[in-house]
Scaffold this motif. Structure first.
Motif, PDB file in Angstrom:
ATOM      1  N   VAL A  93       0.869  -1.173   0.000  1.00 53.88           N
ATOM      2  CA  VAL A  93       0.000   0.000   0.000  1.00 53.88           C
ATOM      3  C   VAL A  93       0.907   1.224   0.000  1.00 53.88           C
ATOM      4  CG1 VAL A  93      -1.814   1.250   1.237  1.00 53.88           C
ATOM      5  CG2 VAL A  93      -1.745  -1.237   1.332  1.00 53.88           C
ATOM      6  N   ARG A  94       0.592   2.183  -0.892  1.00 57.59           N
ATOM      7  CA  ARG A  94       1.426   3.387  -0.989  1.00 57.59           C
ATOM      8  C   ARG A  94       0.561   4.625  -0.753  1.00 57.59           C
ATOM      9  NH1 ARG A  94       6.154   1.612  -3.718  1.00 57.59           N
ATOM     10  NH2 ARG A  94       5.795  -0.311  -4.876  1.00 57.59           N
ATOM     11  N   ASN A  95       0.943   5.410   0.266  1.00 58.02           N
ATOM     12  CA  ASN A  95       0.278   6.695   0.526  1.00 58.02           C
ATOM     13  C   ASN A  95       1.027   7.829  -0.159  1.00 58.02           C
ATOM     14  OD1 ASN A  95      -1.774   5.665   2.369  1.00 58.02           O
ATOM     15  ND2 ASN A  95      -0.036   5.182   3.696  1.00 58.02           N
ATOM     16  N   ALA A  98       7.263   6.427  -3.643  1.00 59.65           N
ATOM     17  CA  ALA A  98       8.680   6.235  -3.280  1.00 59.65           C
ATOM     18  C   ALA A  98       9.119   4.890  -3.869  1.00 59.65           C
ATOM     19  CB  ALA A  98       8.848   6.235  -1.762  1.00 59.65           C
ATOM     20  N   GLY A  99      10.380   4.574  -3.660  1.00 64.05           N
ATOM     21  CA  GLY A  99      10.886   3.237  -3.965  1.00 64.05           C
ATOM     22  C   GLY A  99      10.666   2.798  -5.393  1.00 64.05           C
ATOM     23  N   SER A 100      10.226   1.541  -5.544  1.00 61.78           N
ATOM     24  CA  SER A 100      10.155   0.946  -6.888  1.00 61.78           C
ATOM     25  C   SER A 100       9.146   1.657  -7.781  1.00 61.78           C
ATOM     26  CB  SER A 100       9.827  -0.551  -6.801  1.00 61.78           C
ATOM     27  OG  SER A 100       8.489  -0.760  -6.425  1.00 61.78           O
ATOM     28  N   MET A 101       8.085   2.216  -7.192  1.00 64.01           N
ATOM     29  CA  MET A 101       7.093   2.905  -8.032  1.00 64.01           C
ATOM     30  C   MET A 101       7.675   4.193  -8.608  1.00 64.01           C
ATOM     31  SD  MET A 101       3.247   4.182  -7.311  1.00 64.01           S
ATOM     32  CE  MET A 101       2.467   5.153  -8.600  1.00 64.01           C
ATOM     33  N   VAL A 174       4.769   6.129   4.608  1.00 63.78           N
ATOM     34  CA  VAL A 174       4.866   6.367   3.161  1.00 63.78           C
ATOM     35  C   VAL A 174       4.277   5.196   2.397  1.00 63.78           C
ATOM     36  CG1 VAL A 174       6.542   6.643   1.270  1.00 63.78           C
ATOM     37  CG2 VAL A 174       6.895   7.821   3.455  1.00 63.78           C
ATOM     38  N   ASP A 175       4.751   3.994   2.713  1.00 62.15           N
ATOM     39  CA  ASP A 175       4.232   2.772   2.087  1.00 62.15           C
ATOM     40  C   ASP A 175       4.568   1.592   2.986  1.00 62.15           C
ATOM     41  OD1 ASP A 175       6.923   2.137   1.584  1.00 62.15           O
ATOM     42  OD2 ASP A 175       6.853   2.914  -0.455  1.00 62.15           O
ATOM     43  N   PHE A 176       3.943   0.475   2.737  1.00 61.67           N
ATOM     44  CA  PHE A 176       4.274  -0.724   3.519  1.00 61.67           C
ATOM     45  C   PHE A 176       3.797  -1.965   2.786  1.00 61.67           C
ATOM     46  CE2 PHE A 176       0.140  -1.824   5.637  1.00 61.67           C
ATOM     47  CZ  PHE A 176      -0.589  -0.708   5.254  1.00 61.67           C
ATOM     48  N   LYS A 177       4.368  -3.098   3.227  1.00 64.33           N
ATOM     49  CA  LYS A 177       4.075  -4.386   2.592  1.00 64.33           C
ATOM     50  C   LYS A 177       3.393  -5.314   3.593  1.00 64.33           C
ATOM     51  CE  LYS A 177       6.754  -7.736   2.880  1.00 64.33           C
ATOM     52  NZ  LYS A 177       6.839  -9.037   3.580  1.00 64.33           N
ATOM     53  N   MET A 178       2.375  -6.017   3.122  1.00 60.56           N
ATOM     54  CA  MET A 178       1.708  -6.989   3.985  1.00 60.56           C
ATOM     55  C   MET A 178       1.667  -8.344   3.301  1.00 60.56           C
ATOM     56  SD  MET A 178      -1.619  -4.888   5.213  1.00 60.56           S
ATOM     57  CE  MET A 178      -1.598  -3.896   3.748  1.00 60.56           C
ATOM     58  N   ASP A 197      11.342  -2.885   8.691  1.00 61.97           N
ATOM     59  CA  ASP A 197      11.874  -3.703   7.592  1.00 61.97           C
ATOM     60  C   ASP A 197      10.876  -3.785   6.438  1.00 61.97           C
ATOM     61  OD1 ASP A 197      14.386  -4.389   8.466  1.00 61.97           O
ATOM     62  OD2 ASP A 197      13.945  -6.512   8.841  1.00 61.97           O
ATOM     63  N   THR A 198       9.605  -3.553   6.729  1.00 66.31           N
ATOM     64  CA  THR A 198       8.568  -3.764   5.700  1.00 66.31           C
ATOM     65  C   THR A 198       7.734  -2.500   5.435  1.00 66.31           C
ATOM     66  OG1 THR A 198       6.988  -4.549   7.352  1.00 66.31           O
ATOM     67  CG2 THR A 198       8.359  -6.223   6.314  1.00 66.31           C
ATOM     68  N   CYS A 199       8.155  -1.390   6.015  1.00 65.86           N
ATOM     69  CA  CYS A 199       7.433  -0.121   5.830  1.00 65.86           C
ATOM     70  C   CYS A 199       8.433   0.957   5.429  1.00 65.86           C
ATOM     71  CB  CYS A 199       6.821   0.372   7.150  1.00 65.86           C
ATOM     72  SG  CYS A 199       5.688  -0.739   7.982  1.00 65.86           S
ATOM     73  N   ARG A 200       7.962   2.039   4.797  1.00 67.34           N
ATOM     74  CA  ARG A 200       8.776   3.266   4.706  1.00 67.34           C
ATOM     75  C   ARG A 200       8.186   4.267   5.692  1.00 67.34           C
ATOM     76  NH1 ARG A 200       9.448   2.026  -0.828  1.00 67.34           N
ATOM     77  NH2 ARG A 200      11.646   1.592  -1.142  1.00 67.34           N
ATOM     78  N   LEU A 201       9.041   4.782   6.572  1.00 64.00           N
ATOM     79  CA  LEU A 201       8.601   5.656   7.656  1.00 64.00           C
ATOM     80  C   LEU A 201       9.474   6.897   7.664  1.00 64.00           C
ATOM     81  CD1 LEU A 201       8.426   2.715  10.241  1.00 64.00           C
ATOM     82  CD2 LEU A 201       6.456   3.824   9.159  1.00 64.00           C
ATOM     83  N   PHE A 215      19.315   1.004   5.447  1.00 64.67           N
ATOM     84  CA  PHE A 215      20.200  -0.113   5.083  1.00 64.67           C
ATOM     85  C   PHE A 215      20.367  -0.189   3.555  1.00 64.67           C
ATOM     86  CE2 PHE A 215      20.305  -4.654   3.774  1.00 64.67           C
ATOM     87  CZ  PHE A 215      21.595  -4.943   4.200  1.00 64.67           C
ATOM     88  N   ARG A 216      19.228  -0.140   2.818  1.00 61.54           N
ATOM     89  CA  ARG A 216      19.310  -0.256   1.352  1.00 61.54           C
ATOM     90  C   ARG A 216      20.223   0.819   0.769  1.00 61.54           C
ATOM     91  NH1 ARG A 216      13.541  -0.332   1.924  1.00 61.54           N
ATOM     92  NH2 ARG A 216      12.725  -2.469   1.886  1.00 61.54           N
ATOM     93  N   ARG A 217      20.147   2.042   1.317  1.00 58.35           N
ATOM     94  CA  ARG A 217      20.857   3.186   0.729  1.00 58.35           C
ATOM     95  C   ARG A 217      22.112   3.584   1.514  1.00 58.35           C
ATOM     96  NH1 ARG A 217      15.484   6.725  -1.178  1.00 58.35           N
ATOM     97  NH2 ARG A 217      14.314   4.894  -1.843  1.00 58.35           N
TER      98      ARG A 217
END
Ligand code: TMP
Ligand code: ASP
Length: 239
Positions: A93-95, A98-101, A174-178, A197-201, A215-217
């Motif tokens: 879900v993306r509010n 960011a990221g891959s999108m 920002v976004d998160f994965k479920m 680990d599974t959200c952008r905050l 960590f990624r960046r």
């Protein structure tokens, strides 16, 4: 609760069978990976922070009436969870974009769309978790259209609840994965992990990233950022 054989080992977690066929123990590890395992590291102390954040968020969601697999903390890194069959889909879900999108569509990170965006990724290490759509998921018999409707409704409710909780902690979700699982009765409930680990905050005031993008960046201070999230959430929950 007695731990039996390991059922599954993922990049950041292990799942153990227990003497109770309906329950597993999920152990949060200190390992971090990104870009489908290309980048790896051990971040000492991460497992107990991601476990504590996940447990706190699951408790919060259960109190709001969302069914999750989480039952209780066994100790710092170990959680007793209901045994479910995990549907091999990452529901993102993306509010904010960011990221891959942002990368895929050439959009600026931080762009705020008027709508909430839902993405599906097929969980497959061999294929590198490719983006897919509803019709692909149904054609591959991963889910039915009716189940997808349930999943999107749950995802939307969870997003509203978490967006508000994080906002009260001065953090923008920002976004998160479920990931979702099916119980023995066929009910779809929230499973896996909910943590930095599974959200952008992002810090609402400063925009500072307080999630796995550190960590990624290579931004450093990963565990410290996660601890900051935990402390702020605990403060809001205990108010
Ligand atoms: P993305 O922008 O890379 O598609 O990621 C969207 C969100 O999903 C972000 O909060 C990070 C999270 N995520 C995971 O939890 N696991 C993954 O494997 C990936 C790629 C993303
Ligand atoms: N979880 C994925 C990996 O381990 C990707 C990511 O979170 O960036 O590679």
């Amino acid at each position: 609760m007695e731990l039996k054989d390991m059922l599954y080992e993922g990049k950041a977690k292990q799942v153990f069978l227990t003497e109770d066929p309906e329950r597993v123990v999920v152990r949060y590890k200190d390992t971090a990976t990104a870009f489908n395992n290309i980048k790896k590291a051990t971040i000492v102390g991460k497992g107990k922070v991601t476990s504590a954040i996940s447990a706190l968020l699951y408790d919060f969601l259960s109190k709001a009436g969302v069914k999750t697999h989480f039952e209780e903390l066994l100790d710092e890194c170990d959680q007793v969870c209901r045994r479910v069959k995990v549907i091999p889909l990452e529901v993102v879900v993306r509010n904010t974009i960011a990221g891959s999108m942002a990368q895929r569509l050439g959009l600026e990170e931080g762009t705020k769309p008027e709508n909430v965006i839902y993405d599906l990724f097929y969980k497959s290490d061999e294929l590198g978790d490719p983006l897919m759509n509803d019709h692909h998921a149904v054609a591959m018999k991963l889910v039915t259209y009716e189940e997808l409707q349930v999943i999107y409704e749950l995802a939307g409710r969870i997003d509203s609840l978490l967006l508000d909780l994080f906002r009260r902690a001065g953090i923008h979700l920002v976004d998160f994965k479920m990931e979702f699982g099916r119980t023995a009765e066929g009910e779809i409930i929230l499973a896996d992990e909910l943590s930095p680990d599974t959200c952008r905050l992002w810090d609402i005031e400063t925009g500072e990233k307080l999630d796995k993008d550190r960590f990624r960046r290579d931004l450093g201070h990963v565990r410290e950022a996660y601890e900051e999230i935990l402390h702020r959430l605990q403060k809001v929950i205990n108010q």
